[in-house]
Design a protein around this motif. Sequence first.
Motif, mmCIF file in Angstrom:
data_model
loop_
_atom_site.group_PDB
_atom_site.id
_atom_site.type_symbol
_atom_site.label_atom_id
_atom_site.label_comp_id
_atom_site.label_asym_id
_atom_site.label_seq_id
_atom_site.Cartn_x
_atom_site.Cartn_y
_atom_site.Cartn_z
ATOM 1 N N LYS A 59 35.505 134.249 -16.168
ATOM 2 C CA LYS A 59 34.974 133.385 -17.218
ATOM 3 C C LYS A 59 36.025 133.330 -18.319
ATOM 4 N N PRO A 60 36.658 132.177 -18.526
ATOM 5 C CA PRO A 60 37.695 132.085 -19.564
ATOM 6 C C PRO A 60 37.096 132.077 -20.970
ATOM 7 N N HIS A 61 37.803 132.721 -21.875
ATOM 8 C CA HIS A 61 37.441 132.753 -23.294
ATOM 9 C C HIS A 61 38.706 132.449 -24.099
ATOM 10 N N PRO A 62 38.552 132.038 -25.330
ATOM 11 C CA PRO A 62 39.752 131.806 -26.161
ATOM 12 C C PRO A 62 40.620 133.058 -26.305
ATOM 13 N N SER A 63 39.990 134.236 -26.255
ATOM 14 C CA SER A 63 40.737 135.482 -26.429
ATOM 15 C C SER A 63 41.195 136.097 -25.110
ATOM 16 N N GLY A 64 40.897 135.465 -23.991
ATOM 17 C CA GLY A 64 41.288 136.013 -22.683
ATOM 18 C C GLY A 64 40.245 135.674 -21.638
ATOM 19 N N HIS A 65 40.127 136.519 -20.641
ATOM 20 C CA HIS A 65 39.171 136.296 -19.562
ATOM 21 C C HIS A 65 38.187 137.448 -19.501
ATOM 22 N N SER A 66 36.992 137.156 -19.016
ATOM 23 C CA SER A 66 36.056 138.225 -18.686
ATOM 24 C C SER A 66 35.640 138.030 -17.237
ATOM 25 N N TYR A 67 35.097 139.094 -16.666
ATOM 26 C CA TYR A 67 34.792 139.113 -15.240
ATOM 27 C C TYR A 67 33.350 139.542 -15.024
ATOM 28 N N GLY A 68 32.685 138.851 -14.097
ATOM 29 C CA GLY A 68 31.306 139.172 -13.767
ATOM 30 C C GLY A 68 31.118 139.155 -12.262
ATOM 31 N N LEU A 69 29.936 139.569 -11.821
ATOM 32 C CA LEU A 69 29.633 139.655 -10.392
ATOM 33 C C LEU A 69 29.141 138.322 -9.845
ATOM 34 N N THR A 70 29.663 137.927 -8.702
ATOM 35 C CA THR A 70 29.128 136.781 -7.970
ATOM 36 C C THR A 70 27.899 137.279 -7.210
ATOM 37 N N ASP A 71 27.245 136.402 -6.485
ATOM 38 C CA ASP A 71 26.099 136.832 -5.673
ATOM 39 C C ASP A 71 26.521 137.908 -4.668
ATOM 40 N N LEU A 72 27.668 137.726 -4.037
ATOM 41 C CA LEU A 72 28.167 138.710 -3.079
ATOM 42 C C LEU A 72 28.420 140.053 -3.772
ATOM 43 N N GLY A 73 29.041 140.014 -4.934
ATOM 44 C CA GLY A 73 29.309 141.242 -5.684
ATOM 45 C C GLY A 73 28.035 141.928 -6.127
ATOM 46 N N TRP A 74 27.050 141.154 -6.546
ATOM 47 C CA TRP A 74 25.776 141.706 -7.010
ATOM 48 C C TRP A 74 25.031 142.372 -5.855
ATOM 49 N N LYS A 75 25.012 141.725 -4.692
ATOM 50 C CA LYS A 75 24.353 142.310 -3.514
ATOM 51 C C LYS A 75 25.069 143.578 -3.065
ATOM 52 N N THR A 76 26.396 143.570 -3.150
ATOM 53 C CA THR A 76 27.178 144.761 -2.806
ATOM 54 C C THR A 76 26.841 145.900 -3.754
ATOM 55 N N ALA A 77 26.723 145.611 -5.046
ATOM 56 C CA ALA A 77 26.384 146.636 -6.036
ATOM 57 C C ALA A 77 24.986 147.200 -5.781
ATOM 58 N N MET A 78 24.052 146.344 -5.389
ATOM 59 C CA MET A 78 22.702 146.828 -5.083
ATOM 60 C C MET A 78 22.738 147.790 -3.892
ATOM 61 N N LYS A 79 23.541 147.475 -2.869
ATOM 62 C CA LYS A 79 23.675 148.360 -1.709
ATOM 63 C C LYS A 79 24.304 149.677 -2.112
ATOM 64 N N LEU A 80 25.314 149.620 -2.997
ATOM 65 C CA LEU A 80 25.955 150.841 -3.472
ATOM 66 C C LEU A 80 24.966 151.721 -4.226
ATOM 67 N N GLU A 81 24.086 151.102 -5.003
ATOM 68 C CA GLU A 81 23.093 151.864 -5.762
ATOM 69 C C GLU A 81 22.105 152.541 -4.821
ATOM 70 N N GLU A 82 21.717 151.851 -3.751
ATOM 71 C CA GLU A 82 20.796 152.437 -2.773
ATOM 72 C C GLU A 82 21.400 153.638 -2.070
ATOM 73 N N GLU A 83 22.727 153.613 -1.879
ATOM 74 C CA GLU A 83 23.403 154.720 -1.192
ATOM 75 C C GLU A 83 23.500 155.963 -2.051
ATOM 76 N N LEU A 84 23.360 155.832 -3.360
ATOM 77 C CA LEU A 84 23.464 156.993 -4.252
ATOM 78 C C LEU A 84 22.254 157.882 -4.179
#
Length: 84
Positions: A59-84
């Motif tokens: 996500k571009p910003h005047p001060s630089g870029h920021s990064y967020g999870l796509t659907d694939l990234g979000w689903k991967t994070a949910m799986k990682l949380e279940e494994e903990l």
Amino acid sequence: MDLTELDKAIIYTIYRRGNRSKKAHFPIEAIRRGFPTHLHGLIKRRVKYLVSKGFLYVKPHPSGHSYGLTDLGWKTAMKLEEEL
């Protein structure tokens, strides 16, 4: 697709810091916070790799870029949380 432990940690960090929200996004400095300083350059490269593989979006910003999870990234994070 094989993710390294660092890749998984980056995805999970964004997921947790964003309170499990799909819309949360952070600048690279906020993502690196909490990791050892000798890994900061590698984290920056891995974030770009995760963007290219579709786990993160930019996500571009005047001060630089920021990064967020796509659907694939979000689903991967949910799986990682279940494994903990």
